[in-house]
Design a protein around this motif. Structure first.
Motif, PDB file in Angstrom:
ATOM      1  N   LEU A 298       0.821  -1.205   0.000  1.00  0.00           N
ATOM      2  CA  LEU A 298       0.000   0.000   0.000  1.00  0.00           C
ATOM      3  C   LEU A 298       0.860   1.263   0.000  1.00  0.00           C
ATOM      4  N   LEU A 299       1.944   1.244   0.749  1.00  0.00           N
ATOM      5  CA  LEU A 299       2.792   2.438   0.831  1.00  0.00           C
ATOM      6  C   LEU A 299       3.426   2.794  -0.505  1.00  0.00           C
ATOM      7  N   ASP A 300       3.595   1.836  -1.370  1.00  0.00           N
ATOM      8  CA  ASP A 300       4.235   2.088  -2.663  1.00  0.00           C
ATOM      9  C   ASP A 300       3.278   2.640  -3.718  1.00  0.00           C
ATOM     10  N   THR A 301       2.057   2.994  -3.326  1.00  0.00           N
ATOM     11  CA  THR A 301       1.098   3.562  -4.275  1.00  0.00           C
ATOM     12  C   THR A 301       1.154   5.087  -4.246  1.00  0.00           C
ATOM     13  N   ALA A 302       0.791   5.697  -5.369  1.00  0.00           N
ATOM     14  CA  ALA A 302       0.832   7.163  -5.470  1.00  0.00           C
ATOM     15  C   ALA A 302      -0.090   7.851  -4.460  1.00  0.00           C
ATOM     16  N   PRO A 303      -1.325   7.359  -4.220  1.00  0.00           N
ATOM     17  CA  PRO A 303      -2.178   8.052  -3.236  1.00  0.00           C
ATOM     18  C   PRO A 303      -1.567   8.103  -1.846  1.00  0.00           C
ATOM     19  N   MET A 304      -0.855   7.042  -1.448  1.00  0.00           N
ATOM     20  CA  MET A 304      -0.221   7.070  -0.131  1.00  0.00           C
ATOM     21  C   MET A 304       1.006   7.974  -0.125  1.00  0.00           C
ATOM     22  N   GLN A 305       1.795   7.934  -1.188  1.00  0.00           N
ATOM     23  CA  GLN A 305       2.985   8.786  -1.246  1.00  0.00           C
ATOM     24  C   GLN A 305       2.628  10.269  -1.272  1.00  0.00           C
ATOM     25  N   ARG A 306       1.467  10.591  -1.813  1.00  0.00           N
ATOM     26  CA  ARG A 306       1.004  11.990  -1.824  1.00  0.00           C
ATOM     27  C   ARG A 306       0.928  12.558  -0.413  1.00  0.00           C
ATOM     28  N   LEU A 307       0.638  11.711   0.579  1.00  0.00           N
ATOM     29  CA  LEU A 307       0.480  12.180   1.948  1.00  0.00           C
ATOM     30  C   LEU A 307       1.785  12.711   2.543  1.00  0.00           C
ATOM     31  N   ARG A 308       2.914  12.434   1.884  1.00  0.00           N
ATOM     32  CA  ARG A 308       4.188  13.031   2.315  1.00  0.00           C
ATOM     33  C   ARG A 308       4.154  14.555   2.152  1.00  0.00           C
ATOM     34  N   TYR A 309       3.252  15.050   1.312  1.00  0.00           N
ATOM     35  CA  TYR A 309       3.236  16.468   0.950  1.00  0.00           C
ATOM     36  C   TYR A 309       1.972  17.175   1.439  1.00  0.00           C
ATOM     37  N   VAL A 310       1.317  16.542   2.417  1.00  0.00           N
ATOM     38  CA  VAL A 310       0.165  17.157   3.091  1.00  0.00           C
ATOM     39  C   VAL A 310       0.498  17.199   4.575  1.00  0.00           C
TER      40      VAL A 310
ATOM     41  N   TRP B   9     -14.690   5.599  -3.251  1.00  0.00           N
ATOM     42  CA  TRP B   9     -14.474   6.081  -4.622  1.00  0.00           C
ATOM     43  C   TRP B   9     -12.984   6.083  -4.961  1.00  0.00           C
ATOM     44  N   LEU B  10     -12.151   6.459  -4.011  1.00  0.00           N
ATOM     45  CA  LEU B  10     -10.714   6.552  -4.253  1.00  0.00           C
ATOM     46  C   LEU B  10     -10.107   5.166  -4.436  1.00  0.00           C
ATOM     47  N   LEU B  11     -10.559   4.215  -3.637  1.00  0.00           N
ATOM     48  CA  LEU B  11     -10.059   2.850  -3.776  1.00  0.00           C
ATOM     49  C   LEU B  11     -10.503   2.238  -5.103  1.00  0.00           C
ATOM     50  N   ALA B  12     -11.692   2.634  -5.571  1.00  0.00           N
ATOM     51  CA  ALA B  12     -12.188   2.092  -6.839  1.00  0.00           C
ATOM     52  C   ALA B  12     -11.470   2.684  -8.046  1.00  0.00           C
ATOM     53  N   GLU B  13     -10.972   3.922  -7.916  1.00  0.00           N
ATOM     54  CA  GLU B  13     -10.439   4.638  -9.077  1.00  0.00           C
ATOM     55  C   GLU B  13      -8.918   4.692  -9.144  1.00  0.00           C
ATOM     56  N   THR B  14      -8.224   4.205  -8.144  1.00  0.00           N
ATOM     57  CA  THR B  14      -6.768   4.317  -8.133  1.00  0.00           C
ATOM     58  C   THR B  14      -6.111   2.969  -7.884  1.00  0.00           C
ATOM     59  N   GLU B  15      -4.793   2.963  -8.010  1.00  0.00           N
ATOM     60  CA  GLU B  15      -4.004   1.746  -7.806  1.00  0.00           C
ATOM     61  C   GLU B  15      -4.069   1.253  -6.372  1.00  0.00           C
ATOM     62  N   LEU B  16      -4.527   2.094  -5.456  1.00  0.00           N
ATOM     63  CA  LEU B  16      -4.634   1.677  -4.064  1.00  0.00           C
ATOM     64  C   LEU B  16      -5.625   0.525  -3.927  1.00  0.00           C
ATOM     65  N   GLY B  17      -6.752   0.611  -4.633  1.00  0.00           N
ATOM     66  CA  GLY B  17      -7.726  -0.470  -4.598  1.00  0.00           C
ATOM     67  C   GLY B  17      -7.176  -1.743  -5.204  1.00  0.00           C
ATOM     68  N   THR B  18      -6.420  -1.608  -6.285  1.00  0.00           N
ATOM     69  CA  THR B  18      -5.801  -2.776  -6.921  1.00  0.00           C
ATOM     70  C   THR B  18      -4.818  -3.441  -5.973  1.00  0.00           C
TER      71      THR B  18
END
Length: 391
Positions: free
Chosen positions: A21-33, A113-122
């Motif tokens: 999970l950490l290697d997905t873009a949605p999780m890595q984005r949280l480094r910048y919030v 919705w986010l899990l359905a539309e991004t690599e995080l759900g995959t």
């Protein structure tokens, strides 16, 4: 197994699900919030991120499911939900959430919705987890969802300790290790074992004090209100679709605001800490009930009315009226004499802390320094509030 060094919990061990999970873009984005958004303008060391916090919540959830001895599939789901619980946050976290809710009708905990539309759900599916079940847990639903989103959850335990650590204030220091060890499952819900009333009270005390000194600090409230108005203008002008706005990082939002002429001055003020000041700062008992937690359109109408009365531009007035304070921790269940009870029924501290929370409540009216006197008089007239100068 990957091990990460953390400033609060020391070493955090990641299982294979967390690594994926950490290697997905949605999780890595949280480094910048940033976790505390504009609180950094008050406490300069408060630069920690929602990525760090997510790791901390995962760590506490892992400890909890281990000591509860849950079956593996439920344990994996709870760990995954703890790790991704903040992935739905927009830029600056809670301070842009009202604008996102107005335009998308969606809270940050609603992430299906986010899990359905991004690599995080995959990634979840590849690890044998149901994205819909994980999303429900993040929202506090499903078996033991209150571990991640409840009255006394691992999210709260981590952010209190982490925010206190990075701001340098001592008030959020709670015994999170004891709280986790005290978890029991009673009638299918989480409760704290017998003898832990004081343990639960400590979390309530900590959040009350952190509200007073950190979360509701007037400088952060002013900056957050300015950010909300700038975000609303950006969305109303169609500069970004709401879906794109909600996926920005903090710096991307500030850059977008700076590039849009109607919001450029607010962006500059936020970057340079050249903030509006308090024209009015009123206690709860001085404010008529009709001006407490006002809905957004009514707030903007009142701002325009105050500006007209003061003879200043509408953009020079910001009205900030929070809702009446609440204490979610007081709903936590604690076993007393063998029976689970709500903390509020067993603790004499709860009523006192509720009164304390009401005491620190303030209605704010903010304006540029040059307009303070005119706005103060106008706000006192329009809001029927004593126009005592703000401190």
């Amino acid at each position: 197994m990957t091990t990460i060094k953390d400033s609060v919990h020391d070493y955090i061990e990641l299982g294979p699900v967390a690594e994926a999970l950490l290697d997905t873009a949605p999780m890595q984005r949280l480094r910048y919030v940033r976790q505390l958004s504009t609180v950094q303008l008050v406490y300069p060391s408060a630069n920690h991120t929602r990525f760090e916090h997510s790791l901390g919540v995962y760590h506490l959830a892992s400890n909890a499911v281990d000591q509860l001895d849950l079956e593996s599939s439920l344990a994996d789901r709870l760990r995954a939900a703890a790790l991704v619980h903040d992935v739905g946050h927009g830029p600056f976290g809670h301070q842009t959430e009202p604008a996102i809710e107005r335009h998308l009708g969606r809270h940050h905990d609603e992430i299906e919705w986010l899990l359905a539309e991004t690599e995080l759900g995959t990634a979840l599916e590849e690890q044998g987890l149901d994205p819909a079940a994980v999303a429900a847990t993040v929202d506090g639903r499903g078996p033991l969802g209150d571990l991640v989103s409840g009255a006394l959850d691992v999210d709260r335990m981590d952010y209190l300790v982490r925010d206190a650590h990075h701001t340098g204030v001592p008030y959020g220091t709670i015994d999170h290790a004891r709280l986790v060890r005290a978890f029991r499952i009673v009638d299918g819900e989480l409760a704290l074992a017998d003898g832990n009333v004081a343990t639960a009270e400590s979390a309530l005390i900590a959040r009350t004090l952190m509200n007073a000194t950190v979360y509701r600090h007037h400088v952060s409230r002013i900056a957050g209100s300015m950010l909300d108005r700038a975000s609303e203008r950006l969305l109303a002008d169609g500069v970004l679709a709401p879906e794109s706005f909600a996926r920005l990082t903090d710096d991307e939002l500030l850059a977008t605001l700076a590039d849009h002429e109607p919001t450029a001055d607010l962006a500059r003020r936020l970057r340079e800490r050249s903030l509006y000041k308090r024209a009015l700062w009123a206690r709860r008992d001085a404010v008529p009930d009709r001006f407490v937690e006002i809905e957004y359109d009514r707030t903007r109408d009142l701002e325009r009315e105050i500006a007209s009365e003061a003879g200043v531009a509408p953009s020079a007035v910001i009205l900030d009226s929070p809702g009446d304070p609440s204490s979610p921790e007081s709903k936590a269940r604690v076993v007393v004499d063998g029976e689970p009870r709500r903390l509020e029924t067993r603790s004499s501290l709860v009523a006192g802390l509720d009164a304390c929370a009401r005491e620190i409540w303030r209605l704010g009216v903010y304006a540029p320094p040059v307009d303070l006197d005119a706005v103060r008089e106008a706000a006192a007239t329009v809001l029927d509030v004593d126009g005592d100068p703000a401190p």
